[in-house]
Design a protein around this motif. Structure first.
Motif, PDB file in Angstrom:
ATOM      1  N   LYS A 184       7.966  18.276   3.139  1.00  0.00           N
ATOM      2  CA  LYS A 184       7.110  19.175   2.367  1.00  0.00           C
ATOM      3  C   LYS A 184       5.683  19.105   2.900  1.00  0.00           C
ATOM      4  O   LYS A 184       5.281  18.137   3.529  1.00  0.00           O
ATOM      5  N   LYS A 185       4.917  20.112   2.559  1.00  0.00           N
ATOM      6  CA  LYS A 185       3.492  20.112   2.901  1.00  0.00           C
ATOM      7  C   LYS A 185       2.780  19.146   1.960  1.00  0.00           C
ATOM      8  O   LYS A 185       3.006  19.156   0.747  1.00  0.00           O
ATOM      9  N   LEU A 186       1.903  18.350   2.544  1.00  0.00           N
ATOM     10  CA  LEU A 186       1.141  17.396   1.749  1.00  0.00           C
ATOM     11  C   LEU A 186       0.376  18.121   0.643  1.00  0.00           C
ATOM     12  O   LEU A 186       0.308  17.662  -0.499  1.00  0.00           O
ATOM     13  N   ALA A 187      -0.158  19.295   0.989  1.00  0.00           N
ATOM     14  CA  ALA A 187      -0.963  20.061   0.034  1.00  0.00           C
ATOM     15  C   ALA A 187      -0.153  20.455  -1.190  1.00  0.00           C
ATOM     16  O   ALA A 187      -0.691  20.546  -2.292  1.00  0.00           O
ATOM     17  N   ASP A 188       1.158  20.672  -0.994  1.00  0.00           N
ATOM     18  CA  ASP A 188       1.981  21.154  -2.103  1.00  0.00           C
ATOM     19  C   ASP A 188       2.400  20.037  -3.035  1.00  0.00           C
ATOM     20  O   ASP A 188       2.766  20.269  -4.174  1.00  0.00           O
TER      21      ASP A 188
ATOM     22  N   ARG B 135       2.765  18.291   7.357  1.00  0.00           N
ATOM     23  CA  ARG B 135       4.077  18.066   6.764  1.00  0.00           C
ATOM     24  C   ARG B 135       4.375  16.570   6.694  1.00  0.00           C
ATOM     25  O   ARG B 135       4.094  15.831   7.637  1.00  0.00           O
ATOM     26  N   ILE B 136       4.967  16.165   5.577  1.00  0.00           N
ATOM     27  CA  ILE B 136       5.201  14.743   5.338  1.00  0.00           C
ATOM     28  C   ILE B 136       6.406  14.258   6.139  1.00  0.00           C
ATOM     29  O   ILE B 136       7.478  14.865   6.097  1.00  0.00           O
ATOM     30  N   ASN B 137       6.222  13.180   6.893  1.00  0.00           N
ATOM     31  CA  ASN B 137       7.376  12.598   7.588  1.00  0.00           C
ATOM     32  C   ASN B 137       7.590  11.122   7.240  1.00  0.00           C
ATOM     33  O   ASN B 137       8.486  10.466   7.761  1.00  0.00           O
ATOM     34  N   GLN B 138       6.754  10.611   6.367  1.00  0.00           N
ATOM     35  CA  GLN B 138       6.926   9.214   5.932  1.00  0.00           C
ATOM     36  C   GLN B 138       6.381   9.105   4.517  1.00  0.00           C
ATOM     37  O   GLN B 138       5.303   9.635   4.213  1.00  0.00           O
TER      38      GLN B 138
ATOM     39  N   SER C 220       0.839  -1.197   0.000  1.00  0.00           N
ATOM     40  CA  SER C 220       0.000   0.000   0.000  1.00  0.00           C
ATOM     41  C   SER C 220       0.876   1.250   0.000  1.00  0.00           C
ATOM     42  O   SER C 220       2.003   1.215   0.470  1.00  0.00           O
ATOM     43  N   VAL C 221       0.289   2.325  -0.494  1.00  0.00           N
ATOM     44  CA  VAL C 221       0.925   3.629  -0.348  1.00  0.00           C
ATOM     45  C   VAL C 221       0.770   4.014   1.119  1.00  0.00           C
ATOM     46  O   VAL C 221      -0.345   3.972   1.647  1.00  0.00           O
ATOM     47  N   ILE C 222       1.883   4.316   1.796  1.00  0.00           N
ATOM     48  CA  ILE C 222       1.789   4.749   3.185  1.00  0.00           C
ATOM     49  C   ILE C 222       2.507   6.082   3.328  1.00  0.00           C
ATOM     50  O   ILE C 222       3.693   6.206   3.018  1.00  0.00           O
ATOM     51  N   ILE C 223       1.749   7.078   3.746  1.00  0.00           N
ATOM     52  CA  ILE C 223       2.299   8.430   3.893  1.00  0.00           C
ATOM     53  C   ILE C 223       1.993   8.910   5.307  1.00  0.00           C
ATOM     54  O   ILE C 223       0.852   8.801   5.761  1.00  0.00           O
ATOM     55  N   GLY C 224       3.020   9.379   5.989  1.00  0.00           N
ATOM     56  CA  GLY C 224       2.815   9.922   7.330  1.00  0.00           C
ATOM     57  C   GLY C 224       2.884  11.434   7.274  1.00  0.00           C
ATOM     58  O   GLY C 224       3.719  11.998   6.565  1.00  0.00           O
ATOM     59  N   VAL C 225       1.990  12.101   8.005  1.00  0.00           N
ATOM     60  CA  VAL C 225       2.053  13.556   8.093  1.00  0.00           C
ATOM     61  C   VAL C 225       1.949  13.961   9.552  1.00  0.00           C
ATOM     62  O   VAL C 225       1.361  13.247  10.360  1.00  0.00           O
TER      63      VAL C 225
ATOM     64  N   LEU D  55      -6.859  16.196   1.653  1.00  0.00           N
ATOM     65  CA  LEU D  55      -6.418  17.149   2.675  1.00  0.00           C
ATOM     66  C   LEU D  55      -7.452  17.323   3.779  1.00  0.00           C
ATOM     67  O   LEU D  55      -7.138  17.242   4.962  1.00  0.00           O
ATOM     68  N   HIS D  56      -8.704  17.556   3.378  1.00  0.00           N
ATOM     69  CA  HIS D  56      -9.693  17.818   4.426  1.00  0.00           C
ATOM     70  C   HIS D  56      -9.999  16.543   5.201  1.00  0.00           C
ATOM     71  O   HIS D  56     -10.376  16.593   6.359  1.00  0.00           O
ATOM     72  N   LYS D  57      -9.781  15.413   4.569  1.00  0.00           N
ATOM     73  CA  LYS D  57      -9.985  14.145   5.284  1.00  0.00           C
ATOM     74  C   LYS D  57      -8.910  13.964   6.360  1.00  0.00           C
ATOM     75  O   LYS D  57      -9.188  13.472   7.450  1.00  0.00           O
TER      76      LYS D  57
END
Lengths: 137, 658
Positions: free
Chosen positions: B323-327, B301-304, B291-296, B336-338
Motif C-alpha cells: 500500500k501507499k504510505l500516504a494511504d 509503497r510499503i515493502n516492510q 522500534s517501529v521499522i517501515i520500509g518504503v 511523508l514529506h520527510k
C-alpha cells in the motif's frame, strides 16, 4: 511525686543547658526552674566546661551546633573529666544520629531530642529519670 | 545363357526360339537397370543394356566402342578399390556385389549397386562377368539422411544436461548418458530394466512411500496427464539429491510410455533454502527490534512493516504491504514529506519528541528516516521509537533531583528554623505555665505584686490571652510540621538498607496516617475500616524502611482522601501481604471512586493529579513508583474499575534491588 519530695537531691536535679540560642536555653531553664530544677546555662564549650568544674551537675542538655567546639565533642570531653554527669542531646538537626563514641558512653536515642518539642515536659521527665539512675549507682 | 552383342552375328534361330529371344531382348532393352556381360580378361562389353544411357550418361554403343570409358566414370575415390578388385577378378575372386560411386557424364555423382556373376570355362578360368547395375543414389541419400538424423537425435539425447529417459509403467526402457551420471551409475544395465523407485529413498519428504507415489505419477502420465513435481532421488551409493521431474506421455512401438526429464535442483534448492534462511533471519531481526521499522520504495509503497509497526498502528503487515504510505499511515504523524526529503537529499531525517495523540492519550515518539540506495533500489526506512517511557523516567529523574535539592536545602535550613521555633514554642509554654494557678511560684509572685493568680487568670481569659497563646502554639506546630515534611524529601543520603518486616512497616504507617493531625480536620481516618490480611511467616525484605513507609503512606493518604471526598459508604481498605516466589506482594485495595483507564494509565506520571489546584503536588505516586521500581527493583501496578475502587499492587524482591 510525694515520694520524691522526701529526697531533696532527687527532687531538684542540677542541670546545665548548653545552647548558643538564648531564646532556647533561657526558656528551657525557666521551664525547668518552674519545676524546681537547679539550672545554669552556657552558650559555648568554654563556659560549659568552666561551669562543670565549679558546680556539681547531675545532667547536661547539649545543643550540637555551637560556635567553637561542637556539642558531641563537649559531651565526650566532659564525660572524661566529669564521668558522673549524664547527657541529653537537644538539636535542631533532625538527621542527627548518635555516633559510636556517644553510644559507647551509654547514650541511646532516648537521650536525643529534636527541636522543636511541642512539650518540654518530656525533657524534664527524662532528666528526673537520669537523676534517679545516677543516684542509684 | 548366351546374350548377344548387337554387333555380333548370331546364326538364325528357329522361329519359336526367335520369338522367345525377341521377348527377352525387349525385357533387357526396357530394364531400368543396366544388364551387361563383359568378357575377361580383356574387359570388353559383350553386351550392355540401354539403361547405361540413363545411369552412366553413355549409350551402349559408346561403351562398346571405348570400353575404357567405364574406368573413367568410376569416382576417383573408388579407383584404387577397383584396381584391386580387377586383379582379384582375374584370379577368379569376386564378391557377390559392389556398391560404389560413379560420375555421370553430366558430372553428377551416383551411387551404384552392382551384382556379379563370374562365368568360367571348363578349366575354371574366368571368361566373362555378367551382372546387373542399379542406380541406388536415391536410396543411399535416404539412408544417409536417416543415419544423420539418428546421430543428431542421439547427440541431443546424450549431451543433454538433464536426465532423459523412457519408462513404461514400472521400468526404465531407455536413458541418456546424463542419467548414468546423475544416478552415479557406470553402465546402462545398472538402469535399464530397473524401477525408478530403486533410485529414490523409501519415503519422499511428504512421508509417502516413494514406490507408491512413483507408480501413481507414472500411471497418470501414461494416461495422458503430464506431471511435473518435486522428487527426492537417490544415487546408486544411496546419497540423495533434490530433483524436479516432468513426465509426458509418448507413443512408441505401438504403446503408450512415459518420457521423463529429471533435473538436479540441489544447488537451486540450497540457494532457495539459504535465501529463505536469510529472509527469516532478517525478518526476525527486524521484527524483534523494539522500534517501529517501515520500509518504503521510492514511490512511497510499503515493502516492510515490522511487528512493532503492527502494534503501533494496529495495522497488520499483510494489510500494509504494497500500500501507499500516504494511504495507510496514521494521519497525525506527518512523515511523508520527510520521506521524500530523505530520498531526494540522500540524508537521514530526524524528528525528536514528536507528540502523537491516539484516542485521548498523548505519547511521544522519535522519528528517523534513513534513505536507502543499494543497487538501484531506492527507498527509505522509517524508524519510530516510542520514547514516552524514557521521557517519563527522565522526568521522574528530574523531579527526583529537584526533590533531592529541596531536601538538601531543607536539611540545611531545618536547624536554623528549628532553633527559633524551639525558642518560640518553649517560651510560649513557659508563659502558659507561668499564668497557671497550679504553680506555687506563680501564686507567690502574684501576691508580691499585690494581686492574685486567680485575678491574673481571670484577666487573661477576659482578654483572650490564653487563646492567643494557643494560636501561637498552633502556628509554631504548623511551621514545625512544614519543616519536618520538607525534611522527608532529604532522607535518601541517610537511608540504610536493612531487612524489614513489611507487615510491621504497614502497621506503623497505618498508625501514622491515623494520627495525621493535618488530615484530621478533613476526615477521620479511623472511620475507615481497615482489613488486614497478612499471610503468616512473611520473610523480612531488604529495603529502606522510611521509603517503603513513604510509599504506603502515600497510597493510604490518597485513597483516604478520595474515599472521604466521594462519601463512599462503608469506606474500607483491604490490605494483603502475601508471599510470592522470591518476592513479597503487597496489595492496598480501597472501595473508593476508582478511576477510568486514562487516569489509571497516567497515575504514576509526575505532576499528574486529579486533585484541585493546591491540594496535591502530583508527585506522591511518581516518587513512590520511583522508590519501588528504581530503588528497590520491585514492580508497582495499579488496577481500577471506575466506581468500584482501586487496587495498588507492589512486589518487592526479598533480596532487594541493591
Amino acid at each position: 511525686m510525694s515520694e520524691k519530695e522526701e529526697s531533696p537531691v532527687q527532687k531538684f536535679p542540677h542541670v546545665l543547658i548548653v545552647d548558643d540560642d538564648k531564646g532556647v536555653s533561657r526558656s528551657l531553664a525557666a521551664f525547668l526552674e518552674d519545676r524546681d530544677f537547679e539550672v545554669k546555662t552556657a552558650e559555648n564549650a568554654e563556659i560549659a566546661l568552666h561551669l562543670m568544674k565549679d558546680f556539681r551537675f547531675h545532667a547536661a542538655v547539649i545543643d550540637l551546633r555551637l560556635p567553637g567546639m561542637s556539642g558531641d565533642m563537649i559531651i565526650l570531653k566532659a564525660h572524661v573529666l566529669f564521668p558522673h554527669i549524664r547527657f541529653l542531646v537537644y538539636t535542631g538537626s533532625s538527621a542527627f544520629q548518635l555516633s559510636e563514641e556517644l553510644q559507647q558512653i551509654g547514650m541511646t536515642s532516648e537521650h536525643v531530642f529534636i527541636k522543636p518539642l511541642s512539650d518540654l515536659s518530656i525533657i524534664a521527665d527524662t532528666l528526673f529519670n537520669l537523676a534517679d539512675h545516677y543516684e542509684s549507682i | 545363357m548366351n546374350y548377344s552383342g548387337k554387333n555380333k552375328s548370331i546364326p538364325s534361330p528357329p522361329v519359336e526360339f526367335k520369338k522367345s529371344e525377341d521377348r527377352f531382348r525387349l525385357l533387357l532393352e526396357n530394364s531400368k537397370d543396366i544388364i551387361y556381360r563383359m568378357s575377361l580378361p580383356d574387359g570388353k562389353y559383350e553386351y550392355i543394356s540401354p539403361a547405361s544411357t540413363n545411369i552412366f550418361g553413355y549409350t551402349p554403343d559408346e561403351l562398346y566402342a571405348t570400353p575404357r570409358v567405364i574406368s573413367q566414370i568410376i569416382h576417383p575415390s573408388w579407383k584404387k578399390y577397383f584396381e584391386l578388385q580387377w586383379e582379384n577378378l582375374l584370379k577368379g575372386i569376386i564378391p557377390h556385389s559392389y556398391e560404389y560411386q560413379v560420375i555421370h557424364k553430366s558430372g553428377e555423382i551416383k551411387w551404384i549397386y552392382q551384382e556379379n556373376t563370374l562365368i568360367c570355362d571348363k578349366k575354371n578360368k574366368p571368361t566373362a562377368i555378367e551382372g546387373i547395375i542399379m542406380d541406388i543414389t536415391d536410396r543411399k541419400k535416404a539412408e544417409e539422411d536417416l543415419r544423420e538424423n539418428v546421430e543428431k537425435y542421439h547427440t541431443l539425447f546424450d549431451s543433454a544436461n538433464d536426465c532423459l529417459f523412457i519408462v513404461d509403467d514400472k521400468k526404465f526402457l531407455e536413458c541418456n548418458y546424463m542419467t548414468l551420471e546423475m544416478f552415479g551409475c557406470k553402465d546402462y544395465n545398472d538402469i535399464i530394466g530397473h524401477h525408478p523407485w530403486e533410485f529414490s529413498p523409501p519415503f519422499q519428504p511428504d512421508h509417502q512411500l516413494s514406490e507408491e507415489k512413483a507408480k501413481r505419477l507414472l500411471d497418470a502420465a501414461i494416461k495422458g496427464e503430464p506431471q511435473r513435481f518435486y522428487w527426492v532421488h537417490s544415487r546408486k551409493d544411496g546419497t540423495c539429491f533434490d530433483a524436479e521431474v516432468s513426465l509426458n506421455r509418448i507413443y512408441l512401438q505401438d504403446r503408450y510410455l512415459a518420457q521423463a526429464i529429471v533435473r538436479d535442483i540441489t544447488s537451486r534448492k540450497q540457494a532457495e533454502e539459504e535465501a529463505n534462511r536469510l529472509r527469516h533471519l532478517l525478518d526476525n531481526i527486524v521484527n524483534s527490534m523494539p522500534s517501529v521499522i517501515i520500509g518504503v520504495d521510492s514511490t512511497g509503497r510499503i515493502n516492510q512493516w515490522n511487528r512493532e509497526a503492527e502494534r503501533f498502528t494496529s495495522i497488520k503487515s499483510e494489510d500494509a504491504s504494497g500500500k501507499k504510505l500516504a494511504d495507510i499511515f496514521p494521519k497525525p504523524i506527518d512523515i511523508l514529506h520527510k520521506v521524500k526529503k530523505a530520498i531526494e537529499e540522500s540524508k537521514p531525517q530526524k524528528d525528536v519528541k514528536v507528540p502523537y495523540t491516539s484516542g485521548n492519550i498523548t505519547r511521544y515518539i522519535d522519528i528517523t528516516i534513513y534513505p536507502l540506495h543499494s543497487d538501484g533500489t531506492e527507498g527509505a526506512v522509517i524508524r519510530i521509537d516510542d520514547i514516552t517511557e524514557c521521557l517519563r523516567i527522565e522526568e521522574i529523574m528530574i523531579q527526583s533531583e529537584k526533590m533531592l535539592s529541596i531536601g538538601g536545602l531543607a536539611a540545611g535550613m531545618a536547624h536554623e528554623i528549628n532553633n527559633p521555633l524551639a525558642a518560640i514554642l518553649q517560651n510560649i509554654q513557659v508563659i502558659r505555665n507561668r499564668l497557671s494557678n497550679q504553680i506555687e511560684k506563680n501564686r507567690t509572685a502574684a501576691l508580691t505584686c499585690g494581686t492574685t493568680i486567680e485575678s491574673i487568670e481571670h484577666y487573661s481569659i477576659q482578654r483572650g490571652i490564653f487563646s492567643m497563646i494557643d494560636a501561637v502554639i498552633e502556628a509554631g506546630h504548623r511551621a514545625a510540621s512544614i519543616v519536618e515534611n520538607m525534611l522527608n524529601f532529604s532522607r535518601k543520603s541517610n537511608d540504610r538498607l536493612a531487612f524489614n518486616d513489611i507487615p510491621s512497616l504497614m502497621d506503623k504507617t497505618i498508625a501514622l496516617v491515623s494520627s495525621d493531625y493535618s488530615l484530621k480536620k478533613k476526615y477521620d481516618f479511623r472511620q475507615i475500616d481497615i482489613q488486614r490480611h497478612y499471610e503468616t511467616d512473611i520473610t523480612p525484605v531488604l529495603c529502606v524502611s522510611d521509603q517503603i513507609q513513604q510509599v504506603f503512606l502515600n497510597i493510604l493518604k490518597n485513597g483516604a482522601q478520595e474515599i472521604i471526598e466521594h462519601h463512599t459508604p462503608q469506606p474500607a481498605f483491604i490490605i494483603r501481604i502475601e508471599k510470592e516466589l522470591g518476592k513479597i506482594r503487597v496489595e492496598i485495595e480501597d472501595n473508593g471512586p476508582g478511576m477510568d483507564e486514562n487516569v489509571r494509565k497516567r497515575v504514576f506520571e509526575p505532576f499528574f493529579t486529579t486533585k484541585e489546584v493546591g491540594k496535591g503536588t502530583g508527585l506522591g505516586l511518581s516518587v513512590s513508583y520511583y522508590i519501588i521500581t528504581e530503588n528497590h527493583k520491585g514492580t508497582f501496578e495499579v488496577e481500577s474499575i471506575k466506581g468500584k475502587g482501586t487496587k495498588f499492587i507492589i512486589r518487592l524482591p526479598i533480596k532487594g534491588g541493591h
